[in-house]
Design a protein around this motif. Structure first.
Motif, mmCIF file in Angstrom:
data_model
loop_
_atom_site.group_PDB
_atom_site.id
_atom_site.type_symbol
_atom_site.label_atom_id
_atom_site.label_comp_id
_atom_site.label_asym_id
_atom_site.label_seq_id
_atom_site.Cartn_x
_atom_site.Cartn_y
_atom_site.Cartn_z
ATOM 1 N N VAL A 42 1.227 -1.651 -0.024
ATOM 2 C CA VAL A 42 -0.249 0.300 -0.634
ATOM 3 C C VAL A 42 0.863 1.777 0.517
ATOM 4 N N PRO A 43 1.183 1.778 -1.364
ATOM 5 C CA PRO A 43 1.645 3.401 -1.100
ATOM 6 C C PRO A 43 1.228 4.172 -0.126
ATOM 7 N N LEU A 44 2.387 4.945 0.502
ATOM 8 C CA LEU A 44 2.669 6.159 1.389
ATOM 9 C C LEU A 44 2.184 7.138 0.609
ATOM 10 N N GLU A 45 1.846 8.261 0.379
ATOM 11 C CA GLU A 45 1.508 9.093 -0.203
ATOM 12 C C GLU A 45 2.503 10.252 0.284
ATOM 13 N N GLN A 46 3.068 10.029 1.682
ATOM 14 C CA GLN A 46 4.399 11.290 1.716
ATOM 15 C C GLN A 46 5.629 10.598 2.057
ATOM 16 N N CYS A 47 5.711 9.048 1.664
ATOM 17 C CA CYS A 47 7.097 8.654 1.391
ATOM 18 C C CYS A 47 7.899 8.707 0.321
ATOM 19 N N ASP A 48 8.499 8.008 -0.479
ATOM 20 C CA ASP A 48 9.030 8.300 -1.588
ATOM 21 C C ASP A 48 7.837 6.901 -2.607
ATOM 22 N N ALA A 49 8.099 7.430 -3.748
ATOM 23 C CA ALA A 49 7.481 6.513 -4.242
ATOM 24 C C ALA A 49 7.768 4.588 -4.466
ATOM 25 N N GLU A 50 8.582 4.753 -3.651
ATOM 26 C CA GLU A 50 9.170 3.286 -3.505
ATOM 27 C C GLU A 50 9.023 2.423 -2.307
ATOM 28 N N THR A 51 8.305 3.102 -1.691
ATOM 29 C CA THR A 51 8.279 3.345 0.247
ATOM 30 C C THR A 51 6.583 2.411 0.504
ATOM 31 N N ASP A 52 6.480 1.326 0.544
ATOM 32 C CA ASP A 52 4.853 0.768 1.295
ATOM 33 C C ASP A 52 4.587 1.165 2.503
ATOM 34 N N MET A 53 3.455 0.838 3.018
ATOM 35 C CA MET A 53 2.762 1.752 4.454
ATOM 36 C C MET A 53 3.734 0.180 5.673
ATOM 37 N N PHE A 54 4.062 -0.532 5.185
ATOM 38 C CA PHE A 54 4.423 -1.315 5.852
ATOM 39 C C PHE A 54 6.436 -1.219 6.211
ATOM 40 N N SER A 55 6.883 -0.657 5.369
ATOM 41 C CA SER A 55 8.041 -0.915 4.897
ATOM 42 C C SER A 55 8.298 0.572 6.181
ATOM 43 N N CYS A 56 7.089 1.954 6.445
ATOM 44 C CA CYS A 56 7.666 2.400 6.750
ATOM 45 C C CYS A 56 7.149 2.508 8.161
ATOM 46 N N TYR A 57 5.562 1.220 8.327
ATOM 47 C CA TYR A 57 5.635 1.164 9.666
ATOM 48 C C TYR A 57 7.040 0.234 10.232
ATOM 49 N N THR A 58 7.359 -0.608 10.036
ATOM 50 C CA THR A 58 8.553 -0.935 10.629
ATOM 51 C C THR A 58 9.427 -0.419 10.810
ATOM 52 N N GLN A 59 10.036 0.266 9.982
ATOM 53 C CA GLN A 59 11.038 1.647 10.036
ATOM 54 C C GLN A 59 10.651 2.632 11.542
ATOM 55 N N LEU A 60 9.378 2.707 11.889
ATOM 56 C CA LEU A 60 9.066 4.082 12.403
ATOM 57 C C LEU A 60 9.262 3.056 13.922
ATOM 58 N N LYS A 61 8.757 1.701 14.351
ATOM 59 C CA LYS A 61 9.023 1.144 14.923
ATOM 60 C C LYS A 61 10.386 1.023 15.686
ATOM 61 N N SER A 62 11.176 0.620 14.074
ATOM 62 C CA SER A 62 12.862 0.678 15.212
ATOM 63 C C SER A 62 13.002 1.885 15.529
ATOM 64 N N ILE A 63 12.635 2.644 14.892
ATOM 65 C CA ILE A 63 13.677 3.895 15.351
ATOM 66 C C ILE A 63 13.137 4.811 16.609
ATOM 67 N N ARG A 64 11.442 4.089 17.191
ATOM 68 C CA ARG A 64 11.222 3.910 18.573
ATOM 69 C C ARG A 64 12.061 3.532 19.576
#
Length: 143
Positions: A42-64
């Motif tokens: 599922v694409p996330l408009e706020q990220c670049d075109a190659e990033t899906d919501m799952f990648s963003c989700y895991t990255q945010l949890k990792s940073i936390r």
């Protein structure tokens, strides 16, 4: 003695407050997203075109987790890197002054940068949470 409005303004813009806002946003995201696998592809408009919501989700949890538990050394980070390659690597490009005289200025530079990054990550976590709610049809609930 600092006046009350100035004190509130300083606290609002403190690094500690920014970290708490980010951690709170990621915790809210984590509690809202009951089925993370639904975020795949599922694409996330706020990220670049190659990033899906799952990648963003895991990255945010990792940073936390890094903020809460400490930054991993590079060797540990490579070992723990997820298969989708979303591990965050720290950049150490800013040189340290040789005599230490500019340490306060250097700290201020990095604090400003960190505050800006945390604000963007908080916004990204909130956007992901809202987008997930839209995707599963619960947008507007719990607001």
């Amino acid at each position: 003695m600092m006046q009350m409005p100035e004190l509130l303004y300083c606290q609002k813009n403190s690094l500690f407050t920014a970290m708490n806002r980010f951690i709170g946003a990621v915790n809210n995201m984590d509690e809202t997203v009951m089925v993370p696998s639904l975020l795949r592809d599922v694409p996330l408009e706020q990220c670049d075109a190659e990033t899906d919501m799952f990648s963003c989700y895991t990255q945010l949890k990792s940073i936390r987790n890094e903020i809460e538990w400490g930054v991993l050394r590079d060797e540990q980070r490579r070992k723990d890197k997820p298969a989708n390659g979303t591990a965050v690597t720290a950049s150490h490009t800013e040189p340290e002054s040789e005599d230490g005289s500019d340490l306060e200025q250097l700290l201020q530079f990095h604090l400003n940068g960190l505050h800006g990054v945390l604000s963007k990550l908080t916004k990204q976590a909130n956007n992901l949470t809202n987008r997930y709610k839209q995707e599963i049809g619960i947008a507007g609930w719990g607001q």
